[in-house]
Write a protein that holds these residues in place. Structure first.
Motif, PDB file in Angstrom:
ATOM      1  N   GLU A  57      -6.332  -6.547  -2.556  1.00 37.00           N
ATOM      2  CA  GLU A  57      -6.429  -7.242  -1.273  1.00 37.00           C
ATOM      3  C   GLU A  57      -6.486  -8.753  -1.487  1.00 37.00           C
ATOM      4  N   HIS A  77      -6.567   5.931  -6.472  1.00 36.56           N
ATOM      5  CA  HIS A  77      -6.542   4.477  -6.379  1.00 36.56           C
ATOM      6  C   HIS A  77      -7.702   3.849  -7.138  1.00 36.56           C
ATOM      7  N   GLU A  78      -8.877   4.311  -6.814  1.00 36.48           N
ATOM      8  CA  GLU A  78     -10.052   3.695  -7.415  1.00 36.48           C
ATOM      9  C   GLU A  78     -10.391   4.377  -8.732  1.00 36.48           C
ATOM     10  N   SER A 113      -9.093  -1.985  -5.304  1.00 32.46           N
ATOM     11  CA  SER A 113      -8.731  -2.379  -3.928  1.00 32.46           C
ATOM     12  C   SER A 113      -9.113  -3.814  -3.606  1.00 32.46           C
ATOM     13  N   TYR A 126       0.818  -1.215   0.000  1.00 33.07           N
ATOM     14  CA  TYR A 126       0.000   0.000   0.000  1.00 33.07           C
ATOM     15  C   TYR A 126       0.851   1.264   0.000  1.00 33.07           C
TER      16      TYR A 126
END
Length: 432
Positions: free
Chosen positions: A358, A280-281, A354, A269
């Motif tokens: 993950e 990020h998104e 994300s 991260y």
């Protein structure tokens, strides 16, 4: 039109021949040569190109051409310029096509007459890619504005996007956009070969991101070894980056083996924040460089009912490497190769999702499915780095050609699929 002037090409490999065909089709008289044993073959190949004259030696090309391009291996540039440079026509323009400009420019300064202009170029794509819209670096090292304008006019027939750099800028940017990309794909091929594995024959490597890994790995190994060795070994920036990539792969793999999810997550991260910032998104109206549904179309194997989870060690390590070196890949998009845009695209698709990121971290800690592959990949990344740091061209070639032979039976199919994938992706890639 040629204005009565001619272009010389010394070195008729894949890129040299592509330039000869394109320039002659645009009306330029082209004088070209390669090593003596290729003379008859080249004469036959260009029999239907009346504007191309194949000559027996670089001396003949140099003495009669107004603009001469050396299209030879980077490791041989000094010897070739030393041999033919003194024969250069008075007042001519000389340039080179190598991927590492420091030794090229040094050779020109050392062996060319003082009255010769030096304007180098570098097409940032392979010979099988349409040059239209692709970056073409131009380096005005020692030349008048009139000579530089002439070179631009000659090369305009490629319809490439001209990028103006110094030799130092060129070598740094090509390292940033190519060195680690090549190291990653070379390491994948080495790992699959070591495991005696054709990845498209197992559902572990089918679909989306995996299609890019497979097709581009095979595309690289279907090429000539020196295309990658010259950049890696002769460019100090590239050596540094390949070394860091091997270190990133090793350190992340050790965290996976230790089951240290907390530290692995912290590092992944932190790298994401450094490279991708706050974006990020995927935001509304914001396109990813690549889309998974597009990549799913280009598979060498049968699509499985469901995709297996992958820890994507190669992608985690690339962003970790960029973070450690302070590289922001978007800064160099104007000089990016098709391979780099695809590599950045699949990396972006992982790190800007994300849930997928993950999942990769969780898979790295709790799923051993790819552990043997990851082990071989780590060995391969470290081995490539050592060969580059030691500057062993023969050792680089030996390893490359051994793996190349392993995958060779599938090159025709992979090359066809890879070309289709690149064309489709470039059409959809957002122009920076």
């Amino acid at each position: 039109m040629d204005d009565g002037k001619s272009v010389g090409i010394i070195g008729m490999g894949d890129m040299g021949r592509m330039y000869a065909r394109r320039l002659s089709a645009a009306g330029w008289k082209v004088n070209a040569c390669d090593v003596p044993e290729k003379y008859d073959t080249l004469v036959e190949e260009f029999r239907d190109f009346p504007k191309v004259e194949i000559m027996r030696t670089g001396h003949f090309v140099s003495r009669c051409s107004d603009y001469i391009v050396y299209s030879v291996e980077a490791k041989n540039i000094d010897a070739v310029v030393k041999a033919f440079g003194p024969s250069t026509k008075v007042g001519a323009i000389v340039g080179g096509q190598t991927s590492c400009k420091a030794p090229e420019i040094e050779a020109f300064e050392k062996h060319l007459p003082a009255d010769v202009s030096i304007i180098s170029c570098h097409s940032l794509h392979g010979p099988g890619v349409d040059p239209k819209g692709q970056p073409l670096v131009l380096i005005k090292h020692r030349a008048s504005d009139a000579d530089f304008t002439f070179v631009e006019r000659v090369l305009s027939c490629l319809q490439s996007k001209h990028v103006y750099l110094t030799r130092e800028q060129h070598d740094r940017i090509t390292a940033d956009t190519q060195a680690v990309t090549h190291a990653a794909f070379l390491s994948m091929g080495a790992a699959w070969s070591a495991n005696n594995q054709f990845p498209w024959e197992t559902p572990r490597y089918i679909g989306g991101i995996e299609n890019v890994k497979i097709n581009i790995t095979l595309r690289i190994y279907a090429n000539k070894w020196h295309v990658y060795a010259g950049l890696a070994i002769l460019n100090p920036d590239a050596q540094k980056q390949i070394k860091q990539y091997a270190e990133s792969v090793t350190e992340l793999f050790k965290l996976m083996l230790a089951g240290n999810k907390e530290e692995l997550s912290r590092r992944v991260y932190a790298a994401r924040e450094a490279v991708f910032g706050g974006a990020h998104e995927k935001k509304e109206g914001q396109e990813l460089l690549l889309r998974d549904d597009l990549l799913d179309r280009f598979s060498l194997g049968e699509m499985p009912e469901r995709k297996l989870k992958n820890n994507h060690l190669s992608l985690l390590a690339i962003v970790d490497c960029w973070w450690k070196l302070g590289i922001v890949p978007y800064d160099h998009m104007i000089c990016s190769t098709p391979l780099f845009r695809m590599w950045l695209g699949i990396t972006e698709s992982l790190f800007r999702n994300s849930a997928l990121l993950e999942e990769a971290i969780d898979t790295a800690i709790n799923d051993n499915t790819f552990r043997a592959d990851d082990l071989e990949f780590t060995f391969a990344a470290r081995d490539w780095s050592q060969r580059v740091i030691l500057g062993h061209f023969d050792a680089y070639r030996e390893k490359f050609e051994g793996i190349q032979k392993y995958f060779e039976p599938r090159f025709p199919e992979a090359t066809k699929m890879g070309n289709e994938m690149i064309r489709a992706i470039l059409e959809k890639t957002k122009d920076p």
